[in-house]
Structures are given as C-alpha cells and as structure tokens.
Design a protein around this motif. Structure first.
Motif: not given
Ligand SMILES: Cc1ncc(COP(=O)(O)O)c(C=O)c1O
Length: 417
Positions: A107, A115, A222
């Motif tokens: 990420e 992220f 995600m």
C-alpha cells in the motif's frame, strides 16, 4: 469508463442502533447513540452491473467498484491513481519464518505513500459532493498527508492537527499541499479533542477516524481488490497494523458485500490485529474477552500509525476478530524495527515500521502455531519506508576524492558491511 456506473447507496446506518438515515445529508456519528455510522447499498442492484466481466475493462482506482462506493456524481469522484496496489510474494522471508505463502499488499505505492489515500480519497470526494468546503482531521501523519492531497485536488481547504513529534516529512508534505497545519501537545486523541471542539463553529467537516461513514468505504477497497487479485477467493489470514482500525472495519464490510453479491461464499480470512506493546488497547481488550477498549495511558511507540490509545470503532474491530476466529498481538518496538530492516534486506521492500510489526506478528504467530505452513497469509504493507527517514541509520563514511586514504576507508567500511 467507470463513470457509467451508478452508486447503489441507499442509506447510512448505525450497526449498533439499527437506525437508518438519509445518506444525502452530511452525517458524522450516529445521532441515536454517538457511535459509528456505515453506508448501506442495494447490493442486488449493484450486482447487476458490478460483475466479473464488467470489471475487466475498469481502471484500478477507488472508483473501480463505483456501485458500492458512496459518491453519486462521477464529477465528484476524485482520483490521484490510488489503489490497484501489487500483491507481492516474500519468498525468502516467508521460507525463513515457515510461511511459504506469505504475501504483502504494498500500500506504500498509493499517492502520499500510504493506504490512507483510499479512505481520504473516498471521504473527500463524498464531502465535495455534499458541498463541504473545509475539512479538519487529527492524524499521526499519513492521514493528514492524504487528506491534504485530495482536498487540494478537489479545490477544498485542509486543516490538519498532528502530534508535535510527528515525523517532519508529514508536516512538510501537508504544508506543500496547501493545508493549514497545527501541531498539538499530546497524541492523536488530544488532536481529536481540538478538532471536535472547534469544527462545528468554524464550519469544518470533521473526518476523524470512523467519526464519519466514508473513510471506511475507501478502506473497503483493500478487501475488494485483494479478493479480486486472488481470483475471487479469500486468504486464510490477514495481518493488519491497527490504530483506529478503519481498515479492519472496511475490509470486513467488503467481504460481507462480496458474499451478498455472489462473488464469494461464507468463508472469511482470520483477521489479525497487530499493535505496539506500549499501545495495545485492542489487543488487551480482545484477550480480556471485552468488546470495548478503554484509553491506553502513556501510549508510546516508534510506529506513529499505531500510536492510537483509543478507537471509537473498538467494538467493530473486536467483533471482526472474534467472528473470523482471528487474534490480536502486540509487538515491541525493538522487534518491529528489527523486522522492518529484515524485510528491506531480504525482499527489497522498504516499508514503514507499522509494516515491520505486521511481519513480526506473522513470524510470532507461526512460531506459536497459530498460523500453519500451508496458510495463505496477507500482510498489509500500509505505508512506505520512504516516509521514515527519521529511522534510517546515519554515520556514513564521507570520502574526499583528493585524499589518499579513500581506498583505506572504503576497505574498512566494506569489510564491516
Ligand atoms: C502506516 C500506517 N499503518 C497503520 C495505521 C493504522 O491504521 P488504522 O487507523 O486503519 O487502524 C496507520 C494510521 O495512521 C498508518 O499510518
């Protein structure tokens, strides 16, 4: 291209109160009980266009899954190319710790290096749609940087509040992105208090973790991406460095929505929460059989994203751990730093200290027999190591090209490694 696909959002609801609200108003927490609000969708309607076939031509950004995202008008769907992060094998390290199927979702490739781009990309887009002009948030650093980037992109104002000792790179980045930066004496919860007490009177939308329903929707991607990348299957375990826990809450919701739309069955990965030894409220509450985690006094860790002494969504995180038969584990700063270096050296992946903690948890849980050799385990590589120059060793040999001792210095340094 994904502009053709409509959001199937129906309501915003409180999972605890069971109350549903009109989603086209600006809501923070549940008016019924002050707890977390989430977004609900007509999943039958969403599944008519959100199909494996239609996904093939869509870009890998937040809006790939537009039907189950909370933004109606495609013009409000801000993107900086977030998402679509690679799922990488960790061959050497995985073999060493007895987990040959250990993968990392990297990420750190997201805009602003973490992220947090997903959650803030979604929240800022939805806020824009609802007419918000300025957003305030407390942050350990990554969320502030991501918010600043998307707010600049959307032509809105960012007001960010970080602990005074947050890494300098975050302060500099936020300022470069046009945010108004305030430093706070204390931790993220102290910054949150200032945001809470000053937002309404100034007309700022408070996007503190899980104090509005949209960041979790961004983090949900995600889970959606992971399942799609694994060929529409779930892994055996997900290891997630946890602070406020939006990622756990978002991914858990993603799996439920994927099941209801027919993409997966009832199987779920074990959700594994990782915290730092000196800031582990969720770990402690989980092992004590509680559903709520009181404030952790004198929280300390080198990993800023995990220095979160209290989480408003504690009950949602702990529910996900229990329902998935996962676990929660605390890692010392010494161990997480050692593992951060080990991951860099053996895999060529320079990741943030929070990720080091997640890898250290994988090794520990394998050692203890909680994870088995055949398990497919996903570590969430939530942030890039490039943001943590503060942790990089110093003391490099400095060479003067006109000095005759250059060769000697090189040889002695080279021998020491
Ligand atoms: C790199 C990193 N990892 C993990 C976390 C924790 O994330 P969450 O708040 O979703 O639990 C943060 C939060 O700041 C972070 O910056």
């Amino acid at each position: 291209m994904e502009d053709r696909f409509e959001s199937a959002m129906t309501t915003v609801y409180g999972p605890e109160s069971g109350m549903h609200y009109d989603p086209d108003q600006l809501l923070t927490t549940d008016p019924a009980d002050g707890k977390v609000l989430l977004v609900d969708y007509d999943l039958e309607r969403a599944a008519r266009t959100l199909t494996k076939e239609s996904l093939e031509g869509r870009p890998w950004n937040l809006w790939r899954y537009a039907e189950i995202m909370p933004v109606r008008d495609p013009r409000n769907r801000l993107t900086l190319g977030e998402g679509g992060t690679p799922l990488l094998s960790t061959n050497r390290l995985g073999a060493e710790i007895g987990l040959p199927n250990l993968l990392v979702k990297d990420e750190g490739r997201n805009p602003t290096g973490s992220f947090k781009a997903r959650g803030l990309g979604a929240a800022v887009s939805r806020a824009k749609e609802l007419g918000v002009e300025a957003i305030a948030l407390p942050s350990a650093g990554n969320a502030a940087a991501a918010a600043s980037a998307y707010l600049a992109r959307g032509g809105m104002k960012a007001i960010v509040f970080m602990p005074e000792d947050a890494p300098d790179v975050f302060k500099a980045e936020c300022r470069a992105l046009g945010a108004q930066v305030f430093l706070v004496k204390g931790l993220i919860n102290d910054a949150g208090k200032i945001v809470r007490e000053n937002s309404a009177s100034r007309g700022w939308f408070d996007v503190s973790t899980l104090k509005e329903p949209y960041r979790a929707e961004g983090k949900k991607t995600m889970g959606l991406e992971l399942v799609e990348q694994l060929g529409w299957s779930v892994p055996d375990a997900i290891i997630y460095p946890t602070g406020g826990g939006t990622g756990i809450v978002g991914m858990w919701k993603a799996f439920d929505e994927l099941e209801k739309m027919g993409f997966i069955g009832p199987e779920r990965p074990m959700m594994i929460v990782v915290q730092a030894e000196n800031c582990a409220p969720i770990v402690k509450a989980f092992h004590a059989g509680e559903r709520h985690a009181p404030l952790w006094e004198n929280a300390q860790t080198i990993a800023p994203g995990m220095r979160v002494p209290i989480a408003i969504g504690d009950y949602l995180i702990i529910d996900a751990i229990r329902q998935s038969e996962g676990t929660a584990i605390a890692i010392s700063d010494a161990d997480l730093l050692e593992m951060t270096d080990r991951v860099s050296g053996s895999e060529g992946m320079h990741m943030s200290p929070e990720v080091g903690a997640a890898f250290a948890a994988a090794a520990r849980l394998r050692e203890e027999g909680f994870l088995s050799e055949s398990d497919q385990v996903i570590v969430f590589g939530t942030g890039s190591g490039l943001l943590h120059t503060d942790l990089v060793a110093e003391g490099y040999p400095v060479l003067d090209p006109n000095d005759s001792s250059v060769g000697e210095i090189i040889d002695s340094a080279y021998q020491q490694g």
